[in-house]
Design a protein around this motif. Structure first.
Motif, PDB file in Angstrom:
ATOM      1  N   GLN A 100       0.806  -1.253   0.030  1.00 25.72           N
ATOM      2  CA  GLN A 100       0.043   0.008  -0.155  1.00 25.72           C
ATOM      3  C   GLN A 100       0.874   1.281   0.101  1.00 25.72           C
ATOM      4  N   ALA A 101       1.899   1.220   0.690  1.00 22.60           N
ATOM      5  CA  ALA A 101       2.664   2.402   0.747  1.00 22.60           C
ATOM      6  C   ALA A 101       3.562   2.709  -0.471  1.00 22.60           C
ATOM      7  N   THR A 102       3.965   1.381  -1.063  1.00 24.87           N
ATOM      8  CA  THR A 102       4.489   1.789  -2.485  1.00 24.87           C
ATOM      9  C   THR A 102       3.211   2.088  -3.383  1.00 24.87           C
ATOM     10  N   ALA A 103       2.104   1.842  -3.304  1.00 21.04           N
ATOM     11  CA  ALA A 103       1.277   2.437  -4.388  1.00 21.04           C
ATOM     12  C   ALA A 103       0.912   4.097  -3.921  1.00 21.04           C
ATOM     13  N   SER A 161       1.120   6.889  -6.880  1.00 17.58           N
ATOM     14  CA  SER A 161       0.339   7.820  -7.052  1.00 17.58           C
ATOM     15  C   SER A 161       0.786   9.113  -6.872  1.00 17.58           C
ATOM     16  N   ALA A 162       1.771   9.398  -5.745  1.00 19.97           N
ATOM     17  CA  ALA A 162       2.187  10.672  -5.638  1.00 19.97           C
ATOM     18  C   ALA A 162       3.059  11.246  -6.565  1.00 19.97           C
ATOM     19  N   LYS A 164       1.914  15.532 -13.368  1.00 22.58           N
ATOM     20  CA  LYS A 164       0.654  16.299 -13.609  1.00 22.58           C
ATOM     21  C   LYS A 164       0.997  17.741 -13.342  1.00 22.58           C
ATOM     22  N   ALA A 165       1.209  18.002 -12.113  1.00 22.59           N
ATOM     23  CA  ALA A 165       1.269  19.437 -11.742  1.00 22.59           C
ATOM     24  C   ALA A 165       2.513  20.095 -12.302  1.00 22.59           C
ATOM     25  N   GLN A 179       4.050  15.755  -1.243  1.00 23.99           N
ATOM     26  CA  GLN A 179       3.467  14.515  -1.155  1.00 23.99           C
ATOM     27  C   GLN A 179       4.241  13.163  -1.565  1.00 23.99           C
ATOM     28  N   VAL A 180       5.275  13.477  -2.609  1.00 24.88           N
ATOM     29  CA  VAL A 180       6.003  12.560  -2.907  1.00 24.88           C
ATOM     30  C   VAL A 180       7.023  12.222  -1.853  1.00 24.88           C
TER      31      VAL A 180
END
Length: 282
Positions: free
Chosen positions: A3-6, A10-11, A17-18, A52-53
């Protein structure tokens, strides 16, 4: 951990995108095709995505640390024993012994020596060769690998007057096992024809050792240098000549040049020193 890797993936996607948004708005700003406020908002969103990354990366590191606790890794390569617990048993960190692992090579052999031999082993620690230490295995065979002194304990036991020495042997074929009982043979650099006398005939005064030699009916006190113990005897390095008679009984109150009455060992008289024994070369 997955989950932490996912979350990290996502981040990173949001960061990409940003980055594209801020690049696009900067291009439009040059042509006055977009409001300055919109560009500022895109820049803030980009910085937020970067944060966030970083948070997601920290989460992956934390999850990896937690996951590592689920796997027990040996600190060295060796042989593991039979497990002390069964699958599903409740264990407590720091108190429950799961298993024991021992190193295969090299193997340490612990021996206890008399405090009189400490200097001898310190010298052996500096000048050990391939024949200094030999190990006799429980089946009587001699181990074919040479040993060397790995460590000498820090102090002498005040109860036994002994000190522990660890001798290290290579074990390429796994012939030596943890807990095995063996006999350690140590090369005697002072080997040759030496005199042995009963250890009970030795007296110690201020760290020096003496014996009484029978000269007809007179006892002569003689300073001697001791060698290694041999069962109930001790090797004399210097101080006694072959053929001289050593007093072995009744010398506790004897003084140098005192008169003695000679007799067989064990038949000491009440009036003076008794038993005597000839010094023998070994």
């Amino acid at each position: 951990y997955q989950q932490a890797t996912a979350n990290l993936v996502s981040a990173k996607a949001n960061l990409v995108k940003a980055q594209k948004d801020i690049d696009r708005y900067n291009m439009l700003l040059k042509n006055d095709a977009v409001a300055r406020q919109t560009v500022d908002q895109a820049a803030a969103a980009y910085q937020t995505a970067q944060s966030q990354v970083a948070v997601a990366q920290a989460g992956v590191a934390s999850a990896a640390t937690d996951l590592s606790y689920a796997t027990i890794r040996a600190p060295f390569t060796g042989r593991i024993g039979i497990s002390q617990v069964k699958l599903g048993a409740q264990v407590t960190p720091g108190t429950t012994l799961l298993n024991t692992i021992s190193a295969d090579s090299p193997m340490g052999v612990d021996v206890v020596i008399n405090e009189q031999d400490i200097n001898r082993f310190y010298k052996l620690q500096k000048t050990t060769n391939d024949t200094t230490f030999r190990l006799q295995l429980p089946d009587g065979s001699v181990y074919n690998q040479p040993g060397k002194i790995y460590a000498i304990d820090r102090g002498v036991s005040d109860q036994t007057g002994t000190i522990k020495v660890r001798v290290q042997f290579p074990n390429p074929t796994d012939q030596l096992r943890d807990g095995m009982s063996c006999v350690l043979h140590v090369l005697n650099n002072d080997s040759g024809d030496r005199i042995q006398i009963p250890y009970k005939s030795i007296t110690e005064q201020m760290g020096e050792f003496f014996v009484f030699i029978a000269k007809d009916t007179i006892a002569e006190q003689r300073k001697v240098k001791l060698g290694p113990r041999v069962q109930s005897n001790v090797v004399i390095m210097s101080g006694i000549e072959p053929g001289e008679q050593v007093i072995t009984e009744g010398f506790q109150r004897l003084r140098d040049k005192g008169r003695i009455t000679l007799g067989a060992p064990g038949a000491a008289g009440q009036g003076g020193a008794g038993g005597k024994q000839g010094a023998q070369g070994k």
